[in-house]
Motif scaffolding. Structure first.
Motif, short mmCIF file in Angstrom:
data_model
loop_
_atom_site.label_atom_id
_atom_site.label_comp_id
_atom_site.label_asym_id
_atom_site.label_seq_id
_atom_site.Cartn_x
_atom_site.Cartn_y
_atom_site.Cartn_z
N LEU A 196 2.03 12.18 1.26
CA LEU A 196 2.86 12.13 0.03
C LEU A 196 2.50 13.13 -0.94
N ALA A 197 3.39 13.59 -1.64
CA ALA A 197 2.85 14.39 -2.74
C ALA A 197 2.31 13.50 -3.71
N ALA A 198 1.69 14.08 -4.69
CA ALA A 198 1.08 13.21 -5.97
C ALA A 198 1.98 12.54 -6.58
N GLY A 199 1.92 10.98 -6.70
CA GLY A 199 2.70 10.31 -7.49
C GLY A 199 3.98 9.72 -7.01
N THR A 200 4.13 10.24 -5.57
CA THR A 200 5.41 9.65 -4.97
C THR A 200 5.05 8.65 -4.15
N GLU A 201 6.61 7.79 -4.23
CA GLU A 201 6.58 6.51 -3.26
C GLU A 201 7.70 6.73 -2.51
N LEU A 202 7.48 6.69 -1.10
CA LEU A 202 8.47 7.16 -0.21
C LEU A 202 8.16 6.16 1.25
N GLY A 203 9.14 5.69 1.58
CA GLY A 203 9.06 5.01 2.87
C GLY A 203 9.58 5.78 4.19
N GLY A 204 9.53 5.16 5.41
CA GLY A 204 10.01 5.74 6.55
C GLY A 204 11.68 5.84 6.65
N ASP A 205 12.28 4.60 6.18
CA ASP A 205 13.76 4.96 6.07
C ASP A 205 14.16 5.83 5.37
N GLU A 206 13.72 6.26 4.06
CA GLU A 206 14.24 7.29 3.40
C GLU A 206 14.02 8.62 4.17
N LEU A 207 12.81 8.90 4.84
CA LEU A 207 12.55 10.03 5.79
C LEU A 207 13.67 10.19 6.71
#
Length: 502
Positions: free
Chosen positions: A446-457
């Protein structure tokens, strides 16, 4: 007999006072005449050490002028240059040295301990420290070597592959192959004596020696050898040395374009940024274009060039992701499993033919016979060609995922995922699955400072990919493993995921 030309002597005769090479770490700057004199002294020393025509001479060193000195001295003496991958382990280097049986090994001080370990394992007649090497080419040493007139089919170098798909293989590059790769590049890309290239690709790799270094020297330009790659230092070097063209792998481009210095620099002398070694994320194109800079991709491999296609930077904007059309002196086919040409728009294995193709693998006749077929090099890479003849690299044949009976090309999925602003790097692999055969799996940084999950991707992929192409699993990691030349190492990724699953 087709005799070998002494490239360096010719350049020293034509442009003796033009600067040929700069070694940034030491500050060494050499004209063509000065480089030729150093190489002549090295050639004299090689013959005094008993290195004869066909003998291998090996080098274990970081990027430095010594690579060029060894390569050109090999041309003058008929010996064969073997640059060693200094990122290999001792057992891997032991295998390489045992395979090629060099008459001489030069070991840089940075790898003195590794050199001692290798000397105890492999019988090499002459092992010299870097201090001893420097003594061979100091001013005052004689230049009395006997010029060996070889044939263009004679080996000039053996470059060992990275070994990510099995045991490392020594690709034999003849004088014919290296020369024609250079001629092809100079003619097709329009290189001139005014070109200056920054060199950060490893010189034990074909990308470091043959992609731009040898063609630029052939044209009479200048090669600036950087030290270890640091994005800010590389950017500043290109400005300070007024570079015109440079090749980096996608990971290097990513690091440079993310730095604040990139946004501030104008690159007034650069006419082309090149990416090679692995398919480039499309977002990197946009970062260069946003500054009005020319950016394009190339395609090659140790066994073929490594330069095989040409695309004008203007076409690269219209045909984003394309490597272009075959270069002046080579041909390309896209074939199916039966060796038949596939129709336009279909995916096939890339086969290459031309005078720049390698001679075969050292000590591996069977693998050579499988790779060189009826004058064509079977690359193991997949590509497609559009109606206007522009080629696109789809990925490695061995990387193709078959999920539920459907073919999934990881590069296509990686490009879509990389478009998400929260994704810094991504690799897509296939893992065994009892239902689907193979499970499309994405490993994401992930890019720095990013919160992301598999569902979003997954949701991000839905609008652009068929359901069977969308990864069924996402793994988030701090960094992706890289090979010795900076490529993402999918073999290590698959091993790691398999172990964690177990």
């Amino acid at each position: 007999m087709n005799p070998v030309t002494d490239w360096l002597a010719s350049r020293a005769r034509l442009t003796p006072t033009r600067e040929a090479v700069v070694e940034v770490v030491t500050g060494l700057r050499l004209t063509y005449a000065e480089l030729d004199r150093r190489v002549n002294r090295l050639a004299t020393a090689l013959q005094r050490l008993g290195a004869g025509q066909g003998d291998r001479i090996a080098l274990l060193a970081p990027n430095a002028v010594c690579y060029l000195e060894m390569l050109f001295a090999a041309a003058k003496t008929g010996t064969v240059f073997v640059p060693l991958n200094h990122r290999f382990s001792v057992p891997e280097l032991d295998y390489v040295l045992s395979d090629c049986s060099p008459h001489l090994l030069i070991v840089h001080d940075a790898f003195a301990e590794v050199g001692r370990a290798l000397s105890s394992k492999v019988n090499i007649p002459n092992v010299l420290s870097f201090g001893e090497y420097a003594g061979l080419i100091e001013d005052g040493q004689p230049e009395t070597y006997e010029r060996v007139t070889g044939d263009m089919e004679d080996p000039w170098a053996i470059i060992y592959t990275g070994g990510t798909t099995g045991q490392s293989k020594g690709a034999v590059l003849s004088h014919r192959a290296i020369t024609w790769n250079s001629v092809n590049t100079v003619v097709s890309w329009g290189l001139t004596e005014h070109d200056v290239t920054a060199l950060y690709m490893p010189m034990f790799h074909t990308g470091g020696l043959n992609a731009l270094t040898m063609p630029v020297l052939h044209a009479g330009g200048k090669v600036v050898i950087g030290g270890d790659f640091h994005p800010v230092q590389a950017l500043r070097l290109m400005e300070d040395e007024r570079c015109t063209i440079a090749l980096f792998v996608p990971t290097m481009h990513h690091l440079m374009t993310e730095s604040p210095e990139f946004a501030a620099m104008e690159f007034s002398t650069m006419h082309t940024f090149l990416s090679g070694g692995a398919p480039c994320p499309l977002g990197i194109y946009e970062k260069y274009w946003s500054k009005g800079l020319a950016f394009k991709e190339g395609y090659g491999m140790t066994e073929a060039g490594p330069n095989n296609f040409y695309i004008h930077p203007d076409d690269a904007r219209q045909k984003i992701g394309s490597v272009g059309v075959p270069m002046f002196h080579n041909q390309v086919r896209l074939v199916d499993e039966e060796g038949q040409d596939v129709p336009t728009g279909s995916t096939g294995e890339i086969w290459i033919q031309g005078p720049h193709v390698f001679s075969g693998y050292w000590n591996k006749l069977e693998i050579t016979a499988e790779t060189l077929v009826d004058g064509w090099l079977r690359t193991g890479d997949l590509g497609r060609r559009d109606e206007e003849g522009f080629h696109y690299i789809v990925g490695r044949k061995k990387d193709m995922i078959i999920s539920g009976g459907e073919n999934v090309y990881p590069l296509e999925v990686e490009h879509v995922l990389a478009e998400h602003p929260g994704v810094s790097e991504v690799a897509v692999v296939g893992l065994p699955d009892p239902k689907w055969g193979e499970r499309v799996t994405a490993v994401v940084v992930l890019a720095a400072g990013t919160e992301l999950g598999g569902d979003e991707l997954k949701a991000h992929c839905t609008a652009k990919l068929a359901g069977y192409k969308i990864p069924k699993q996402f793994h988030f990691v701090a960094e992706l493993p890289k090979t010795s030349v900076g490529k993402i190492d999918k073999k290590q990724i698959e091993k790691g995921l398999t172990r964690s699953a177990g």
